[in-house]
Design a protein around this motif. Structure first.
Motif, short mmCIF file in Angstrom:
data_model
loop_
_atom_site.label_atom_id
_atom_site.label_comp_id
_atom_site.label_asym_id
_atom_site.label_seq_id
_atom_site.Cartn_x
_atom_site.Cartn_y
_atom_site.Cartn_z
N HIS A 1 8.13 -45.71 14.57
CA HIS A 1 7.50 -44.51 15.02
C HIS A 1 7.07 -44.54 16.49
CE1 HIS A 1 3.66 -46.49 14.85
NE2 HIS A 1 3.99 -46.88 13.62
N GLY A 2 6.63 -43.46 17.18
CA GLY A 2 6.20 -43.68 18.64
C GLY A 2 4.93 -43.94 18.90
N THR A 3 4.26 -44.07 19.99
CA THR A 3 2.93 -44.39 20.29
C THR A 3 1.83 -43.53 19.58
OG1 THR A 3 3.62 -45.03 22.67
CG2 THR A 3 1.33 -44.75 22.19
N ARG A 4 1.01 -44.33 18.91
CA ARG A 4 0.00 -43.63 18.24
C ARG A 4 -1.32 -44.02 18.36
NH1 ARG A 4 -2.33 -47.87 15.30
NH2 ARG A 4 -1.20 -49.26 14.72
N ALA A 5 -2.49 -43.14 18.07
CA ALA A 5 -3.61 -43.48 18.23
C ALA A 5 -4.27 -44.51 17.50
CB ALA A 5 -4.68 -42.12 17.86
N PRO A 6 -5.36 -45.28 17.76
CA PRO A 6 -5.79 -46.57 17.02
C PRO A 6 -6.12 -45.82 15.74
CG PRO A 6 -7.07 -46.01 19.26
CD PRO A 6 -6.00 -44.84 18.92
N THR A 7 -6.00 -46.67 14.53
CA THR A 7 -6.36 -46.21 13.34
C THR A 7 -8.06 -46.26 13.13
OG1 THR A 7 -6.58 -48.59 12.42
CG2 THR A 7 -4.37 -47.70 12.43
N LYS A 8 -8.14 -45.63 11.98
CA LYS A 8 -9.78 -45.41 11.74
C LYS A 8 -10.49 -46.47 11.44
CE LYS A 8 -12.46 -42.81 8.32
NZ LYS A 8 -12.57 -41.94 7.22
N LYS A 9 -10.04 -47.82 11.06
CA LYS A 9 -10.70 -48.95 11.07
C LYS A 9 -10.72 -49.47 12.42
CE LYS A 9 -9.64 -53.64 9.30
NZ LYS A 9 -8.94 -54.61 8.83
N LYS A 10 -9.56 -49.35 13.26
CA LYS A 10 -9.95 -49.93 14.87
C LYS A 10 -10.67 -48.97 15.27
CE LYS A 10 -6.96 -53.34 14.37
NZ LYS A 10 -7.51 -54.82 14.49
N MET A 11 -10.87 -47.92 15.48
CA MET A 11 -12.04 -47.08 15.88
C MET A 11 -13.29 -47.49 15.51
SD MET A 11 -10.39 -43.17 16.35
CE MET A 11 -10.21 -42.90 14.66
N LYS A 12 -13.46 -47.58 14.35
CA LYS A 12 -14.77 -48.29 13.93
C LYS A 12 -15.13 -49.69 14.53
CE LYS A 12 -15.19 -46.09 9.49
NZ LYS A 12 -15.49 -46.41 7.88
N GLU A 13 -14.11 -50.30 14.76
CA GLU A 13 -14.51 -51.75 15.50
C GLU A 13 -14.87 -51.50 17.05
OE1 GLU A 13 -11.09 -54.37 14.80
OE2 GLU A 13 -11.20 -54.31 12.81
N PHE A 14 -14.49 -50.52 17.64
CA PHE A 14 -14.67 -50.06 18.89
C PHE A 14 -16.36 -49.68 18.89
CE2 PHE A 14 -10.23 -49.00 20.04
CZ PHE A 14 -9.83 -50.32 20.30
N GLU A 15 -16.60 -49.11 17.71
CA GLU A 15 -18.01 -48.66 18.00
C GLU A 15 -18.88 -49.93 17.72
OE1 GLU A 15 -19.31 -45.70 18.63
OE2 GLU A 15 -17.08 -44.93 18.66
N VAL A 16 -18.57 -50.75 17.12
CA VAL A 16 -19.09 -52.02 16.81
C VAL A 16 -19.22 -52.96 18.25
CG1 VAL A 16 -18.94 -54.41 15.77
CG2 VAL A 16 -18.60 -52.36 14.21
N LEU A 17 -18.06 -52.85 18.91
CA LEU A 17 -17.86 -53.43 20.03
C LEU A 17 -18.88 -52.89 21.28
CD1 LEU A 17 -16.61 -55.51 22.25
CD2 LEU A 17 -14.82 -53.62 22.47
N ALA A 18 -18.87 -51.47 21.33
CA ALA A 18 -19.86 -50.79 22.20
C ALA A 18 -21.38 -51.18 21.91
CB ALA A 18 -19.82 -49.21 21.93
N SER A 19 -21.56 -51.29 20.73
CA SER A 19 -23.21 -51.89 20.28
C SER A 19 -23.32 -53.37 20.82
CB SER A 19 -23.18 -51.71 18.82
OG SER A 19 -23.16 -50.54 18.35
N ARG A 20 -22.24 -54.14 20.79
CA ARG A 20 -22.13 -55.59 21.01
C ARG A 20 -22.44 -55.57 22.47
NH1 ARG A 20 -23.74 -60.59 20.32
NH2 ARG A 20 -22.62 -62.33 21.26
N LEU A 21 -21.87 -54.91 23.32
CA LEU A 21 -22.06 -55.03 24.74
C LEU A 21 -23.46 -54.39 25.01
CD1 LEU A 21 -18.60 -53.32 25.88
CD2 LEU A 21 -19.09 -55.69 25.79
#
Length: 484
Positions: A67-87
């Motif tokens: 498949h072509g370029t896709r958005a991050p999965t729901k799991k990965k988007m949650k990890e980005f929220e955790v990263l934002a809190s960590r920063l």
């Protein structure tokens, strides 16, 4: 002004190093998150295609595409929220006015905040497959001059929406202006799918219990293999930026870099935290993971794809029979088009022996393990950025050649639309069909999918554990700083 020879060589080396740093493009080092057009640029034109006789004509095309370029999965988007809190935690005691840290770190929010679904094909991915469809018809006009019929051009996709959407985008490009729907002259076409629970053709990894067990058992060992590189880079980033990064932080920032560079074309934020040499090492750890868990690291990884390989061979044999029986061109199937995932494309590439040298091909025929891809700065054949980028594909083109040739039918393999060598056929990209079938396909096709996947297997000695102990012996205490 003259310099001593040693100083001259040093300055020359420094010049080339600086120049290489200036021309470094992180978008070429994103493993399986690499965009399709970038992957094609990496592949370039290093291999010169075989001279194909003018009278050789394509009579059938097999396509296996991711498949072509896709958005991050729901799991990965949650990890980005955790990263934002960590920063926020990392920066809470830092004086913003006196700090030399990049400005984007303060108050960073994930670009995918407030999105509740993920993993879908994005606009860029749609266009990748749409343009691929247009180029495919232009490259093989003999195969695609007929009016659409599902028996001539069967299109299959997995039930995962990004794969079926990719099939639709490709079909819109392939049959563009062939109908009367809307201003673009589109036409309707069928895309069929098997149930995810029983799709042994395109989602064989989901139906293979032994593979699931193998992957679950090896993932901790793969993480262990990556740890020394991550630890070294983590320490370097702590020293460079003055923040108390952990290994998990660095993994999160690297994944953010890949998503920003690939999906948003942003390379001056998370990616700018890493030096080019660090990016190359992080790319190597990604390539190791893909190699071990989805590629040549274990024969089950790719041999579970035998139903797909059987389907490809069967379609070629049917086309040859139709040709030999004198059926009219256009009265039999001309192309079989499939759209799936990296977990489909990677094993299939391994089944036909791509990205190997000759001696390695002989090893996989004997079911012997291969050495892991060598660490930078050593060169390696295995780069996931070219093996299975977004939109990556293999086209197997069956040619009918003049009868005075000792072999009448040939298979040409195009990877990401470019000719690629087949070590199983003397490193040619143009292989007699019988040799392709007997030398490349037959050793795999003697295996039965159900036996491979659903019969209880004895636990083999882990090659990975041997490699781990060889690369990182228990008494090895010398840090690998010099390699970074």
């Amino acid at each position: 002004m003259k310099f001593p020879p040693q100083i001259g060589l040093f300055l020359l080396s420094l010049f080339f190093t600086v120049n290489a740093e200036e021309t470094f493009d992180v978008r070429r080092h994103l493993s399986t998150v690499t965009r399709y057009h970038v992957a094609k640029e990496i592949s370039g034109n290093s291999f010169v295609s075989s001279d194909i006789h003018d009278q050789c004509k394509p009579i059938h095309l097999n396509l296996v595409a991711r498949h072509g370029t896709r958005a991050p999965t729901k799991k990965k988007m949650k990890e980005f929220e955790v990263l934002a809190s960590r920063l926020v935690i990392l920066l809470e005691n830092v004086n913003k006015q006196k700090s030399k840290l990049p400005a984007w770190l303060w108050g960073w929010k994930s670009p995918w905040t407030r999105k509740y679904k993920g993993g879908e094909l994005i606009n860029e991915g749609e266009n990748e497959l749409y343009q691929l469809g247009i180029r495919t018809r232009e490259k093989f006009p003999e195969l695609f001059r007929q009016d659409y019929h599902p028996d001539l051009y069967p299109i299959k996709a997995t039930q995962v929406s990004r794969a079926s959407a990719s099939a639709v985008a490709f079909g819109m490009g392939l049959f563009n202006s062939r109908g009367n729907l809307g201003p673009g002259g589109h036409r309707a076409f069928a895309v069929t799918s098997e149930s995810r629970a029983s799709d042994t053709m395109l989602r064989f990894h989901d139906c293979c219990q032994n593979y699931k067990g193998f992957r679950k058992s090896q993932e901790p060992a793969v993480d262990k293999l990556k740890e020394p590189i991550l630890d070294e880079i983590t320490q370097d980033l702590v020293t460079r930026w003055g923040l108390n990064f952990t290994r998990r932080d660095v993994s999160g920032l690297w994944f953010l870099c890949k998503q920003e560079a690939s999906l948003l074309n942003t390379t001056d934020q998370a990616c700018a935290l890493f030096s080019p040499s660090q990016v190359r090492f992080l790319e190597w750890t990604d390539d190791l993971e893909v190699f071990i868990l989805k590629g040549y690291g274990n024969s089950l990884n790719y041999r579970m794809g035998v139903p797909l390989l059987e389907d490809v061979i069967q379609s070629m044999e049917q086309s040859i029979k139709a040709k030999e029986d004198g059926l009219v061109h256009g009265s039999y199937e001309l192309a079989r088009l499939r759209f799936a995932h990296a977990e489909t494309l990677l094993p299939f590439s391994c089944l036909i022996g791509l990205f190997l040298n000759g001696s390695e091909f002989d090893l996989i025929l004997r079911e012997q393990p291969l050495q892991l891809p060598p660490k930078p700065p050593q060169k390696r054949i295995w780069h996931a950025s070219t093996v299975a980028p977004f939109g990556g594909n293999n086209m197997l083109v069956l040619h009918s050649c003049p009868e005075n040739n000792s072999n009448k039918y040939f298979v040409q393999v195009l990877h990401n639309e470019l000719p690629i060598t087949m070590p199983g056929c003397g490193n040619s990209d143009f292989c007699p069909f019988e040799i392709f079938k007997e030398r490349i396909a037959a050793p795999h096709l003697r295996h039965d999918y159900n036996t491979l996947c659903n019969t209880e297997l004895k636990a083999p000695t882990s090659k990975l554990s041997q490699v781990l102990s060889w690369i990182f012996p228990a008494d090895a205490k010398q840090p690998q700083k010099d390699e970074l």
